[in-house]
Design an enzyme around this catalytic site. Structure first.
Site, PDB file in Angstrom:
ATOM      1  N   GLY B  70      58.916  36.189  95.923  1.00  0.00           N
ATOM      2  CA  GLY B  70      59.275  35.868  97.300  1.00  0.00           C
ATOM      3  C   GLY B  70      60.519  36.580  97.784  1.00  0.00           C
ATOM      4  O   GLY B  70      60.568  37.077  98.912  1.00  0.00           O
ATOM      5  N   THR B  71      61.535  36.631  96.942  1.00  0.00           N
ATOM      6  CA  THR B  71      62.788  37.252  97.360  1.00  0.00           C
ATOM      7  C   THR B  71      62.587  38.721  97.699  1.00  0.00           C
ATOM      8  O   THR B  71      63.001  39.196  98.762  1.00  0.00           O
ATOM      9  CB  THR B  71      63.859  37.095  96.248  1.00  0.00           C
ATOM     10  OG1 THR B  71      64.161  35.708  96.117  1.00  0.00           O
ATOM     11  CG2 THR B  71      65.128  37.857  96.581  1.00  0.00           C
ATOM     12  N   ASN B 145      61.642  24.916 102.293  1.00  0.00           N
ATOM     13  CA  ASN B 145      61.611  24.608 100.859  1.00  0.00           C
ATOM     14  C   ASN B 145      62.304  23.297 100.505  1.00  0.00           C
ATOM     15  O   ASN B 145      62.002  22.690  99.487  1.00  0.00           O
ATOM     16  CB  ASN B 145      62.229  25.756 100.057  1.00  0.00           C
ATOM     17  CG  ASN B 145      63.593  26.155 100.565  1.00  0.00           C
ATOM     18  OD1 ASN B 145      63.782  26.348 101.768  1.00  0.00           O
ATOM     19  ND2 ASN B 145      64.551  26.258  99.682  1.00  0.00           N
ATOM     20  N   GLN B 173      56.395  28.627 100.356  1.00  0.00           N
ATOM     21  CA  GLN B 173      56.114  27.213 100.073  1.00  0.00           C
ATOM     22  C   GLN B 173      54.737  26.775 100.566  1.00  0.00           C
ATOM     23  O   GLN B 173      54.130  25.877 100.006  1.00  0.00           O
ATOM     24  CB  GLN B 173      57.189  26.314 100.714  1.00  0.00           C
ATOM     25  CG  GLN B 173      58.572  26.446 100.081  1.00  0.00           C
ATOM     26  CD  GLN B 173      58.664  25.791  98.707  1.00  0.00           C
ATOM     27  OE1 GLN B 173      57.890  24.882  98.365  1.00  0.00           O
ATOM     28  NE2 GLN B 173      59.599  26.245  97.893  1.00  0.00           N
ATOM     29  N   SER B 191      54.535  33.905  96.901  1.00  0.00           N
ATOM     30  CA  SER B 191      55.033  33.891  95.533  1.00  0.00           C
ATOM     31  C   SER B 191      54.020  33.215  94.626  1.00  0.00           C
ATOM     32  O   SER B 191      53.348  32.265  95.029  1.00  0.00           O
ATOM     33  CB  SER B 191      56.364  33.131  95.499  1.00  0.00           C
ATOM     34  OG  SER B 191      56.738  32.895  94.166  1.00  0.00           O
ATOM     35  N   HIS B 193      54.668  31.816  91.420  1.00  0.00           N
ATOM     36  CA  HIS B 193      55.068  30.701  90.548  1.00  0.00           C
ATOM     37  C   HIS B 193      55.189  29.363  91.268  1.00  0.00           C
ATOM     38  O   HIS B 193      55.436  28.339  90.646  1.00  0.00           O
ATOM     39  CB  HIS B 193      56.369  31.029  89.800  1.00  0.00           C
ATOM     40  CG  HIS B 193      57.604  30.962  90.629  1.00  0.00           C
ATOM     41  ND1 HIS B 193      58.528  29.940  90.495  1.00  0.00           N
ATOM     42  CD2 HIS B 193      58.078  31.766  91.595  1.00  0.00           C
ATOM     43  CE1 HIS B 193      59.516  30.144  91.347  1.00  0.00           C
ATOM     44  NE2 HIS B 193      59.272  31.244  92.022  1.00  0.00           N
ATOM     45  N   THR B 229      55.798  50.445  87.372  1.00  0.00           N
ATOM     46  CA  THR B 229      54.508  50.071  86.796  1.00  0.00           C
ATOM     47  C   THR B 229      54.147  48.645  87.197  1.00  0.00           C
ATOM     48  O   THR B 229      54.976  47.738  87.117  1.00  0.00           O
ATOM     49  CB  THR B 229      54.563  50.192  85.259  1.00  0.00           C
ATOM     50  OG1 THR B 229      54.834  51.555  84.938  1.00  0.00           O
ATOM     51  CG2 THR B 229      53.255  49.771  84.615  1.00  0.00           C
ATOM     52  N   CYS B 311      77.225  19.278  94.453  1.00  0.00           N
ATOM     53  CA  CYS B 311      77.679  19.261  93.071  1.00  0.00           C
ATOM     54  C   CYS B 311      76.738  19.961  92.116  1.00  0.00           C
ATOM     55  O   CYS B 311      77.122  20.363  91.039  1.00  0.00           O
ATOM     56  CB  CYS B 311      77.883  17.837  92.628  1.00  0.00           C
ATOM     57  SG  CYS B 311      79.270  17.121  93.479  1.00  0.00           S
TER      58      CYS B 311
END
Lengths: 121, 371
Positions: B70-71, B145, B173, B191, B193, B229, B311
């Site tokens: 995706g990126t 997302n 997504q 994407s 995955h 490749t 956090c």
């Protein structure tokens, strides 16, 4: 990311909870930043007899609060004033650099609680 | 019990896909650029996969470029579609779009970040308002997302078409879970995955007639548009994942059960984003507590989730998406994202609700807020 000591204290904090009629309260932090810490102390003959905390914050903030309480309990006010962030980090084994502010918050909260006690007296 | 509710992050690869990929890795490992028969066999695998991806969205095979995910797809599309110096995007995009736009801003581009409505949906009229003579690209995600809200890409696409502006859609997504219409879209990212395929592979739909600006230089792979490749086992696995049916209604049923259970059984909680959203997402704020603590406790009970709290990230800022919805900082800190998949069971959801309830109670006892 966290040491076992941090996780252990986060999981089962020994000093959590509110104290009824404490001799001093230290309130530091700001929920906007994701950390708010309240430290309650009971003082007899210049010695911190009991200490408790309430914290809104992450794992590190909760563990730091608990470590601080353990460090402070039984100390004279004079000794307790010397507790610094690095002592909390030592007690916890370590903290990730980005979480260091949690230990600073802990040390500040205790100072505020002592200040509050001295002001009331 | 192990409960994986971080499928917005990544998904488990289907067993049969992993098995088939292994065959490609150990038996059909030729280089698609090679003239020998092993190479030809691999080339056929890539060609077949391209057709599968193209067919799934009603595109031509030649309009599909395989990428590393995706990126890269988002970066490649944006790099290719800018010309004039103004770009319109939203304030709730994935970092691969957001950071790219920030980079372009530092190179002299003007970027308009359109704010979503309070429900996390972007008003197409607000995008139209930002268009000027200098606008070259509108880039908007299909499904967010973090909060799972679905953006009106058909309407935005129509506006862009009328004004002759390029329109890129990040569909990472939504792919295979929400119907996709590419008729008014210039390019679209996918994407593998996120849909039970392997990591490290994705695709970019890029409309015929538009010119791709290469980012990788080298061999002639992907019709000279992306050198290197081909990730043949990955591409094969990806295409197998695309072919699988997503049991959208079943996932949705369990997701609704999770939302209803939490909101009903735990006071001071609310859903972030519109109720109308992708089938597998629930993003909930638990007031008076901080997300990382809840996440860690759930983790100890075998439940994997994610949080919009600062956090858990490298920065100390909570989720930019939740803040864009107008959430208070402390409420953004107290958010948890649960994302289900076809592997999620009812038993897991019942267990999760029970655990969340008792942990929230415990953490609220530690918290000084909310009294």
């Amino acid at each position: 990311m966290y040491t076992n000591e941090v996780i252990k204290r986060f999981k089962k904090p020994k000093f959590m909870g509110e104290m009824r009629n404490p001799d001093g309260i230290g309130k530091v932090g700001n929920p906007t930043c994701g950390d708010l810490m309240h430290i309650f102390i009971r003082v007899e003959d210049e010695v911190i007899k009991d200490v408790k905390f309430q914290t809104f914050g992450c794992v590190a903030a909760i563990a730091s609060s608990d470590a601080l309480c353990e460090l402070a309990k039984g100390k004279t006010l004079k000794e307790a004033k010397k507790i610094k962030d690095k002592h909390i980090v030592e007690k916890l084994g370590d903290l990730p650099p980005i979480k260091h502010h949690c230990s600073i918050l802990g040390a500040d909260a205790l100072k505020e609680a002592i200040k509050d006690y001295e002001k009331k007296r | 019990m192990k409960v994986y509710l971080d499928n917005g992050g990544t998904t488990r690869v289907d067993d049969d896909i992993a098995k088939e990929m292994k065959v490609v890795m150990t038996k059909k490992y030729g280089n698609p650029s090679s003239v020998n028969s092993m190479g030809e066999e691999s080339r056929d695998i890539v060609d077949d996969a391209r057709k599968v991806v193209a067919d799934s969205i009603g595109a031509l095979a030649e309009e599909v470029i395989f990428t590393s995910g995706g990126t890269e797809s988002n970066n490649l599309a944006i790099t290719s579609l800018i010309g004039k110096k103004h770009i319109i995007t939203s304030s709730i995009e994935h970092p691969s779009v957001k950071e790219m736009c920030k980079q372009l801003a530092s190179e002299g581009y003007k970027i308009s970040f359109v704010q979503p409505e309070k429900n996390g949906v972007i008003d197409p009229k607000k995008i139209e308002k930002e268009i000027n003579d200098d606008t070259s690209l509108v880039t908007i995600m299909h499904v967010n997302n973090e909060i799972g809200t679905i953006q009106p890409i058909e309407e935005i696409g129509k506006i862009c078409k009328e004004r002759k502006i390029n329109f890129h859609v990040d569909a990472v997504q939504s792919f295979t879970k929400v119907p996709i219409d590419i008729s008014n879209v210039t390019s679209m990212s996918f994407s593998s995955h996120k849909i039970h395929g392997p990591k490290g592979v994705g695709a970019l739909y890029f409309k015929k007639g538009k010119k791709v600006k290469r980012m990788l230089f080298g061999g002639h792979q992907e019709r000279d548009l992306r050198a290197g490749t081909e990730n043949v086992p990955g591409i094969h696995g990806f295409s197998l994942a695309v072919k699988k049916e997503q049991p959208v209604e079943e996932i949705k049923k369990l997701r609704d059960m999770l939302i209803d259970g939490i909101l009903k059984e735990i006071p001071d909680t609310f859903l972030n984003g519109d109720k109308e959203r992708i089938c597998n997402n629930a993003n909930i704020t638990f007031k008076f507590i901080e997300g990382e603590g809840l996440l860690m406790h759930l983790d100890m009970k075998g439940i994997s989730v994610s949080t919009g709290s600062a956090c858990s990230s490298r920065s100390l800022e909570p989720s930019h998406v939740l803040l864009a919805l107008g959430l208070k900082h402390e409420d953004a800190h107290g958010s948890i994202r649960f994302t289900l998949s076809k592997y999620t069971t009812e038993e897991e959801i019942i267990y999760t609700i029970k655990q969340v309830k008792s942990i929230v109670k415990k953490l609220r006892e530690i918290s000084p807020l909310g009294k």
